[in-house]
Design a protein around this motif. Sequence first.
Motif, PDB file in Angstrom:
ATOM      1  N   ALA A   1     -11.383 -17.045  44.570  1.00  0.00           N
ATOM      2  CA  ALA A   1     -12.249 -16.692  45.697  1.00  0.00           C
ATOM      3  C   ALA A   1     -12.589 -15.201  45.678  1.00  0.00           C
ATOM      4  CB  ALA A   1     -11.567 -17.068  47.013  1.00  0.00           C
ATOM      5  N   LEU A   2     -11.608 -14.357  45.355  1.00  0.00           N
ATOM      6  CA  LEU A   2     -11.855 -12.909  45.280  1.00  0.00           C
ATOM      7  C   LEU A   2     -12.865 -12.603  44.167  1.00  0.00           C
ATOM      8  CD1 LEU A   2      -8.255 -11.468  45.719  1.00  0.00           C
ATOM      9  CD2 LEU A   2     -10.151 -11.192  47.304  1.00  0.00           C
ATOM     10  N   MET A   3     -12.723 -13.313  43.051  1.00  0.00           N
ATOM     11  CA  MET A   3     -13.615 -13.081  41.924  1.00  0.00           C
ATOM     12  C   MET A   3     -15.054 -13.475  42.285  1.00  0.00           C
ATOM     13  SD  MET A   3     -12.668 -14.139  38.069  1.00  0.00           S
ATOM     14  CE  MET A   3     -13.514 -13.403  36.669  1.00  0.00           C
ATOM     15  N   LEU A   4     -15.194 -14.512  43.101  1.00  0.00           N
ATOM     16  CA  LEU A   4     -16.528 -14.943  43.510  1.00  0.00           C
ATOM     17  C   LEU A   4     -17.151 -13.948  44.495  1.00  0.00           C
ATOM     18  CD1 LEU A   4     -15.918 -18.782  43.932  1.00  0.00           C
ATOM     19  CD2 LEU A   4     -17.271 -17.635  42.161  1.00  0.00           C
ATOM     20  N   PHE A   5     -16.306 -13.267  45.262  1.00  0.00           N
ATOM     21  CA  PHE A   5     -16.801 -12.295  46.242  1.00  0.00           C
ATOM     22  C   PHE A   5     -17.293 -11.003  45.576  1.00  0.00           C
ATOM     23  CE2 PHE A   5     -15.196  -8.251  47.860  1.00  0.00           C
ATOM     24  CZ  PHE A   5     -16.109  -8.014  48.880  1.00  0.00           C
ATOM     25  N   LEU A   6     -16.644 -10.602  44.494  1.00  0.00           N
ATOM     26  CA  LEU A   6     -16.909  -9.283  43.915  1.00  0.00           C
ATOM     27  C   LEU A   6     -18.377  -9.015  43.559  1.00  0.00           C
ATOM     28  CD1 LEU A   6     -13.763  -8.511  41.759  1.00  0.00           C
ATOM     29  CD2 LEU A   6     -14.549  -7.324  43.803  1.00  0.00           C
ATOM     30  N   PRO A   7     -19.126  -9.988  43.015  1.00  0.00           N
ATOM     31  CA  PRO A   7     -20.533  -9.690  42.740  1.00  0.00           C
ATOM     32  C   PRO A   7     -21.296  -9.219  43.979  1.00  0.00           C
ATOM     33  CG  PRO A   7     -19.894 -11.678  41.594  1.00  0.00           C
ATOM     34  CD  PRO A   7     -18.731 -11.299  42.477  1.00  0.00           C
TER      35      PRO A   7
ATOM     36  N   LEU B   1     -11.330   2.407  36.001  1.00  0.00           N
ATOM     37  CA  LEU B   1     -10.060   1.785  35.607  1.00  0.00           C
ATOM     38  C   LEU B   1      -9.787   0.535  36.450  1.00  0.00           C
ATOM     39  CD1 LEU B   1      -7.357   1.886  34.018  1.00  0.00           C
ATOM     40  CD2 LEU B   1      -6.427   3.293  35.858  1.00  0.00           C
ATOM     41  N   PHE B   2     -10.066   0.648  37.757  1.00  0.00           N
ATOM     42  CA  PHE B   2      -9.867  -0.469  38.683  1.00  0.00           C
ATOM     43  C   PHE B   2     -10.691  -1.676  38.216  1.00  0.00           C
ATOM     44  CE2 PHE B   2      -9.949  -1.457  43.575  1.00  0.00           C
ATOM     45  CZ  PHE B   2      -9.007  -2.435  43.385  1.00  0.00           C
ATOM     46  N   ILE B   3     -11.953  -1.432  37.875  1.00  0.00           N
ATOM     47  CA  ILE B   3     -12.848  -2.526  37.483  1.00  0.00           C
ATOM     48  C   ILE B   3     -12.431  -3.125  36.137  1.00  0.00           C
ATOM     49  CG2 ILE B   3     -15.202  -2.953  36.668  1.00  0.00           C
ATOM     50  CD1 ILE B   3     -15.953  -1.114  39.157  1.00  0.00           C
ATOM     51  N   LEU B   4     -12.047  -2.280  35.192  1.00  0.00           N
ATOM     52  CA  LEU B   4     -11.608  -2.816  33.897  1.00  0.00           C
ATOM     53  C   LEU B   4     -10.357  -3.687  34.070  1.00  0.00           C
ATOM     54  CD1 LEU B   4     -12.184   0.283  31.574  1.00  0.00           C
ATOM     55  CD2 LEU B   4     -13.518  -1.830  31.665  1.00  0.00           C
ATOM     56  N   ALA B   5      -9.427  -3.225  34.922  1.00  0.00           N
ATOM     57  CA  ALA B   5      -8.205  -4.008  35.166  1.00  0.00           C
ATOM     58  C   ALA B   5      -8.523  -5.320  35.875  1.00  0.00           C
ATOM     59  CB  ALA B   5      -7.208  -3.184  35.984  1.00  0.00           C
ATOM     60  N   ILE B   6      -9.471  -5.258  36.835  1.00  0.00           N
ATOM     61  CA  ILE B   6      -9.901  -6.488  37.528  1.00  0.00           C
ATOM     62  C   ILE B   6     -10.548  -7.449  36.528  1.00  0.00           C
ATOM     63  CG2 ILE B   6     -11.638  -7.419  39.134  1.00  0.00           C
ATOM     64  CD1 ILE B   6     -11.153  -4.939  40.885  1.00  0.00           C
ATOM     65  N   GLY B   7     -11.400  -6.906  35.651  1.00  0.00           N
ATOM     66  CA  GLY B   7     -12.084  -7.736  34.667  1.00  0.00           C
ATOM     67  C   GLY B   7     -11.100  -8.459  33.758  1.00  0.00           C
ATOM     68  N   LEU B   8     -10.108  -7.724  33.294  1.00  0.00           N
ATOM     69  CA  LEU B   8      -9.094  -8.314  32.413  1.00  0.00           C
ATOM     70  C   LEU B   8      -8.261  -9.358  33.164  1.00  0.00           C
ATOM     71  CD1 LEU B   8      -7.551  -8.271  29.706  1.00  0.00           C
ATOM     72  CD2 LEU B   8      -6.133  -6.434  30.631  1.00  0.00           C
ATOM     73  N   HIS B   9      -7.773  -8.962  34.350  1.00  0.00           N
ATOM     74  CA  HIS B   9      -6.928  -9.839  35.165  1.00  0.00           C
ATOM     75  C   HIS B   9      -7.699 -11.104  35.571  1.00  0.00           C
ATOM     76  CE1 HIS B   9      -3.370 -10.295  37.762  1.00  0.00           C
ATOM     77  NE2 HIS B   9      -4.166 -10.724  38.714  1.00  0.00           N
ATOM     78  N   GLY B  10      -8.971 -10.913  35.977  1.00  0.00           N
ATOM     79  CA  GLY B  10      -9.792 -12.034  36.411  1.00  0.00           C
ATOM     80  C   GLY B  10     -10.134 -12.973  35.261  1.00  0.00           C
ATOM     81  N   THR B  11     -10.412 -12.390  34.089  1.00  0.00           N
ATOM     82  CA  THR B  11     -10.749 -13.214  32.924  1.00  0.00           C
ATOM     83  C   THR B  11      -9.580 -14.119  32.542  1.00  0.00           C
ATOM     84  OG1 THR B  11     -12.245 -11.520  32.087  1.00  0.00           O
ATOM     85  CG2 THR B  11     -11.457 -13.139  30.492  1.00  0.00           C
ATOM     86  N   ILE B  12      -8.394 -13.537  32.474  1.00  0.00           N
ATOM     87  CA  ILE B  12      -7.210 -14.333  32.090  1.00  0.00           C
ATOM     88  C   ILE B  12      -6.919 -15.389  33.161  1.00  0.00           C
ATOM     89  CG2 ILE B  12      -4.743 -14.276  31.561  1.00  0.00           C
ATOM     90  CD1 ILE B  12      -5.189 -11.377  30.573  1.00  0.00           C
ATOM     91  N   GLY B  13      -7.033 -14.976  34.426  1.00  0.00           N
ATOM     92  CA  GLY B  13      -6.767 -15.910  35.524  1.00  0.00           C
ATOM     93  C   GLY B  13      -7.756 -17.067  35.520  1.00  0.00           C
ATOM     94  N   LEU B  14      -9.049 -16.735  35.338  1.00  0.00           N
ATOM     95  CA  LEU B  14     -10.086 -17.774  35.334  1.00  0.00           C
ATOM     96  C   LEU B  14      -9.904 -18.704  34.138  1.00  0.00           C
ATOM     97  CD1 LEU B  14     -12.652 -18.829  36.688  1.00  0.00           C
ATOM     98  CD2 LEU B  14     -13.973 -17.246  35.272  1.00  0.00           C
ATOM     99  N   GLN B  15      -9.562 -18.137  33.000  1.00  0.00           N
ATOM    100  CA  GLN B  15      -9.340 -18.948  31.799  1.00  0.00           C
ATOM    101  C   GLN B  15      -8.211 -19.963  32.049  1.00  0.00           C
ATOM    102  OE1 GLN B  15      -7.929 -16.752  28.431  1.00  0.00           O
ATOM    103  NE2 GLN B  15      -8.502 -18.329  26.970  1.00  0.00           N
ATOM    104  N   THR B  16      -7.161 -19.491  32.695  1.00  0.00           N
ATOM    105  CA  THR B  16      -6.022 -20.365  32.996  1.00  0.00           C
ATOM    106  C   THR B  16      -6.430 -21.497  33.943  1.00  0.00           C
ATOM    107  OG1 THR B  16      -4.601 -18.449  32.756  1.00  0.00           O
ATOM    108  CG2 THR B  16      -3.630 -20.374  33.803  1.00  0.00           C
TER     109      THR B  16
END
Lengths: 109, 113
Positions: free
Chosen positions: B24-30, A56-71
Amino acid sequence: MTGRAYALQRLSALVLIPLALIHLGLTLYAFHDGLTAAEILSRTRGSMFWGLFYSLFILAIGLHGTIGLQTILRESLKLSRKAAGMAAGIAGLLLIIAGLYAVAAVLLP
Amino acid sequence: MNPRPVSRPALYWAAMLPGGSGLALMLFLPAHFFVLSRAIDGEAALADTLSWTDHPIVRLAEAVLIFLFAVHIFGGLRVLALELLPWRDGQKTFAAAAIAGAILAAGLLIVTG
């Protein structure tokens, strides 16, 4: 950010806050006696609870990170909505795959 | 996040914090996932990779990571509070800073402990 992305970003943040704090607390606990592979794996191997927690943690990170990176890609690099969505989507998907693989690695006996 | 035009540089940077630290956090995770994935080859493989954490540079990287995490939580909580809570702005910044400060203290305990 579209209305839906905006809402998903806030929602995933609200899911992530308690998960991240539990993860940090567990890390603090695990580091207390020195971080060892045996100690980590004794907790995670075969544990349905930690498997679901971290999935769940990873799926939430993936979603949150995708939207953040897109922005960021749209607003700072001025990419089109489609290009930013594609690049962020691929990055987020790879992150989720790598994360779930890591969960499987520490979960499976 | 597209910050509203603001006249004070501090507020501009506060608005940029979640994005910058999040990236930066996203780059660290891999790297984090790679280390844990080594367990697929058994406990010894994971133990071997974890032995890197004794290196001062890795320790420093962990401290930076904890700092980024605290900054991201601070920036994010501040945004959530600004949008959702009927508090005064200063109170929201203070509340988010208190939580981020606690996380930073806990994180530095991990790294130095």
